[in-house]
Design an enzyme around this catalytic site. Structure first.
Site, mmCIF file in Angstrom:
data_model
loop_
_atom_site.group_PDB
_atom_site.id
_atom_site.type_symbol
_atom_site.label_atom_id
_atom_site.label_comp_id
_atom_site.label_asym_id
_atom_site.label_seq_id
_atom_site.Cartn_x
_atom_site.Cartn_y
_atom_site.Cartn_z
ATOM 1 N N HIS A 192 -9.523 0.858 -1.869
ATOM 2 C CA HIS A 192 -8.083 0.770 -1.620
ATOM 3 C C HIS A 192 -7.422 0.203 -2.875
ATOM 4 C CE1 HIS A 192 -4.283 0.425 0.146
ATOM 5 N NE2 HIS A 192 -4.608 -0.052 1.335
ATOM 6 N N CYS A 240 0.816 -1.230 0.000
ATOM 7 C CA CYS A 240 0.000 0.000 0.000
ATOM 8 C C CYS A 240 0.842 1.270 0.000
ATOM 9 C CB CYS A 240 -0.922 -0.007 1.208
ATOM 10 S SG CYS A 240 -1.544 -1.639 1.634
ATOM 11 N N HIS A 276 -4.272 8.056 5.031
ATOM 12 C CA HIS A 276 -4.288 6.719 4.437
ATOM 13 C C HIS A 276 -5.710 6.165 4.558
ATOM 14 C CE1 HIS A 276 -2.729 3.017 2.911
ATOM 15 N NE2 HIS A 276 -2.992 2.337 4.000
#
Lengths: 360, 394
Positions: free
Chosen positions: B323, B159, B286
């Protein structure tokens, strides 16, 4: 718009760690390779699917030699485990003690593969009338799958497993590598030290060509039929801006690109030369790259003795250039003034690193 | 030592909400979400059957490169930079591409049958070529597209991949290794295997809801897309300045963040310190919509910004785009750039009932429009790799 290209300053090598067919150490590696003591043998990891395949495998860890928590070990891919072992060794070798929060960690790594048996479990539970049924996959396949599988599949965990185990918390990057990315990791560590992002860093590569998925990809590339021997391993240099008694210096790294591998190598040499090394350590990616490197050795570096790491340790992909670096370190610690590492990868890129007894 | 300033020129993106970044911004500004039931494979029965996925032609195997190319072309078209090929670098965040699920199953089946099938003979039919599947293939393809022969790197940090790629590109310019850098990432992970993988980790929302910082959050929703930015040493024509980057490792746990949030906080502090700032006007968090991550990130943001938080705003684009894993850091970065370049603070879609544990000056419902001098974007990966980036008005 243009600006001058710059290179990072040399850094002291305070220690190293390695896992290879030579075992879990780096001292003596160059001699073992030079004497031809390490020879490929039929693979145990590929025995079920590709019996008789010659490979270069890391031996089992001796009792007491692996401080990895057994439960954590199950979460590690092969490359992650080897990287964690090499990291622990490098930190200890360098005397990088308890306060490791600011140590940088830069790694070249390849594709991380999970156990193929887990796919079998999914398959068994998900097939209907001989075909994959996604509905059945969701209903029965997932519950039949070991939830730990996902931990093997994420590439970055090759880096993170070791960092967690060793409490290394500084700046970091994981470069995907089939050779040159490992030199990027080393170069990034040099920059991080020079720019003050960290005072100490560990850099190298970890990978395995013996995971079934990776090996099948290599078969597809055609390099196995050309003579590539799959290998595996991990190797790391522990670097510092300043250290009282460095083992050696990492003078610099360079990466050359282009469709012409000879030109790529020449650009690497342009950066790392012209001081002639006492040794040339090569880590070619498959036989075509070996031919290019050997031709280079007969040209600009004629007369310099050559140590061919992958001929002895197989091709450990992202690990191969790093293993060549620790072999070069072994040579320098053993008395060589300067040892040059050169590698060439499948992507046409070439990379190199120069190690010396002191900065030049 | 050369330490040049780094400026952001063009940006480009492909998302389920738009074929380009500005089209996406328009949808995000209106509070739209791309999250919808997965319809390109049978996801019934999966723990999470929704995603922010993109439509691909039937049988498309390599999905990353077309996305990355489209975002790159948009980003590049938005610049008027001139540089020699050897002075242009490419830094791409990507994870390995995967063959279609049926091929992986064929591999598993062949391997199970072992020697009887002699897997080697059918290898090329079973798996795509390694050079096509590797993350490096994305970076190499983009370099070819631009005719760039400067530094090229493929970053695989889950990520945090794209954020680290942007940090690497900025460093390369700052050091004088190149003058122009294409940086960003691509994620195309809405497939059965990845859905299964993240479901096994317990990371996905079983409610099928992406709602960062909301009290109802129960996991993330996968998204797909690509986002790239062109960075350069040249200031003229820039839309923003990249002022600082901070990278740390939690060194704590494989999936759970450090409960103190210290790893994330250190990354933010390092980025702020490099920028010469104590706080920023806007944080693109995030904000994955997982219970633990959001709470810990909120705590870390509060601690790092301190009194400066009162005048700041916080949001997460994952509420709308899901995501995007290896691309996530680039989407966050583009949102931060959007804030300082155009004064558009995008909202957190799905955030309806803010969790008291995530007490932050949230932006919800629709975009805010106001002058933003500085902004920060966060990217925190599985395994504990953290990267924060700080941008400012050019």
């Amino acid at each position: 718009m243009t600006g001058p290209s710059r290179r990072p300053a040399p850094a002291a090598i305070a220690g190293a760690g390695a896992a290879s067919a030579y075992g879990f150490r780096w001292r003596g590696l160059a001699r073992a390779v030079g004497e031809g003591a390490l020879r490929p043998a039929p693979s145990t990891q590929l025995a079920a699917t590709h019996p008789g395949t010659l490979s270069s495998e890391v031996p089992p860890v001796a009792a007491g030699g692996d401080r990895t928590d057994p439960k954590t070990r199950k979460l590690m891919s092969r490359a992650a485990h080897l990287a964690a072992l090499a990291l622990a060794q490098a930190l200890e070798d360098a005397g990088f003690g308890d306060d490791r929060q600011d140590i940088g960690y830069y790694l070249g790594l390849g594709a991380s593969g999970g156990p193929i048996e887990e796919l079998h479990a999914i398959l068994r539970a998900s097939a209907a009338a001989g075909r994959l049924d996604l509905h059945r996959f969701a209903r029965d396949g997932l519950p039949a799958t070991n939830p730990l599988l996902a931990f093997h599949l994420l590439n970055n965990l090759v880096l993170c497993h070791g960092a967690i185990a060793a409490s290394v918390g500084g700046p970091n990057a994981a470069f995907h590598s089939r050779g040159s990315g490992t030199f990027l990791a080393l170069e990034e560590a040099l920059w991080a030290l020079q720019e003050g992002s960290c005072a100490r860093a560990v850099a190298g590569g970890a990978d395995s060509a013996l995971h079934l998925g990776t090996f099948v990809e290599l078969l597809g590339e055609g390099v196995v039929s050309q003579g590539l021997v799959p290998g595996e391993g991990a190797a790391l240099l522990a670097l510092a801006r300043q250290v009282e008694r460095p083992l050696a210096m990492l003078e610099g790294c360079a990466i050359g690109r282009g469709e012409d591998p000879e030109a790529a190598l020449a650009s690497v040499w342009h950066v790392l030369g012209p001081a002639e090394p006492d040794w040339l350590v090569i880590a070619p990616w498959g036989p075509p790259a070996r031919r290019v490197l050997e031709a280079f050795a007969r040209g600009p570096l004629r007369g310099v003795p050559v140590l061919d790491l992958t001929a002895s340790l197989g091709d450990g992909l992202a690990a191969a250039p790093a293993l060549a670096c620790v072999a070069a370190l072994d040579l320098v610690v053993g008395g060589a003034r300067r040892a040059l590492v050169l590698a060439a990868g499948i992507d046409g890129a070439a990379g190199g690193a120069m190690l010396s007894r002191r900065a030049t | 030592m050369i330490r040049r300033r780094v400026f952001v020129h063009g940006v480009g993106a492909v998302t389920p909400l738009g074929a380009g970044w500005q089209e996406t911004v328009a949808a995000l500004s209106a509070g739209r979400s791309a999250i919808a039931p997965i319809d390109h494979f049978d996801a019934r029965g999966f723990p999470c059957s929704v995603a922010a996925s993109l439509a691909f032609p039937e049988g498309t195997e390599e999905r990353r490169i077309p996305l990355a190319l489209a975002a790159t072309r948009e980003a590049w078209a938005g610049t008027r930079l001139e540089a020699a090929p050897e002075r242009i670098g490419v830094f791409a965040g990507a994870e390995p591409g995967r063959p279609r699920f049926e091929r992986i199953v064929a591999l598993a089946r062949a391997a199970r049958d072992g020697g009887a099938l002699r897997l080697g003979d059918q290898a090329s039919a079973v798996l795509s070529r390694a050079s096509q599947a590797s993350p490096a293939a994305v970076a190499s393809r983009l370099a070819g597209e631009l005719g760039a022969t400067g530094p090229v790197a493929a970053i695989s940090l889950a990520c945090a991949s794209a954020a680290v790629a942007i940090a690497e590109g900025a460093r390369a310019i700052s050091r004088g290794e190149c003058d122009v850098a294409l940086c960003g990432g691509v994620g195309a992970d809405v497939d059965p295997l990845l859905l299964a993988g993240f479901a096994l980790l317990g990371a996905l929302s079983e409610e099928g809801r992406s709602c960062p910082f909301d009290g109802r959050r129960d996991g993330f929703v996968l998204g797909e897309g690509a986002a790239f930015a062109v960075l350069a040493a040249e200031r003229a024509g820039a839309v923003a300045e990249l002022r600082g980057a901070g990278r740390t490792l939690d060194a704590h746990h494989l999936t759970a963040p450090d409960p103190t949030g210290e790893g994330a906080a250190r990354a933010m502090r390092l980025a702020l310190g490099e920028s010469g700032l104590a706080a920023v006007d806007y944080v693109q968090a995030h904000g994955t919509s997982t219970p633990l991550n959001d709470a810990i990130e909120a705590k870390a943001i509060r601690r790092v910004l301190g009194p400066g938080l009162a005048a700041a705003h916080v949001s997460s684009v994952k509420g709308a785009l899901g995501h995007t894993i290896a691309a996530a850091g680039a989407f966050g970065f583009l949102c931060a750039v959007e804030a300082v370049a155009r004064g558009t603070i995008l909202p957190t879609a799905g955030l309806v009932q803010p969790d008291p544990e995530c007490d932050l000056p949230h932006v919800t419902d629709r975009a805010l429009s106001r002058r933003v001098e500085t902004a920060m974007s966060n990217a925190f990966a599985f395994g504990g790799a953290n990267c924060s980036l700080v941008v400012a008005r050019a």
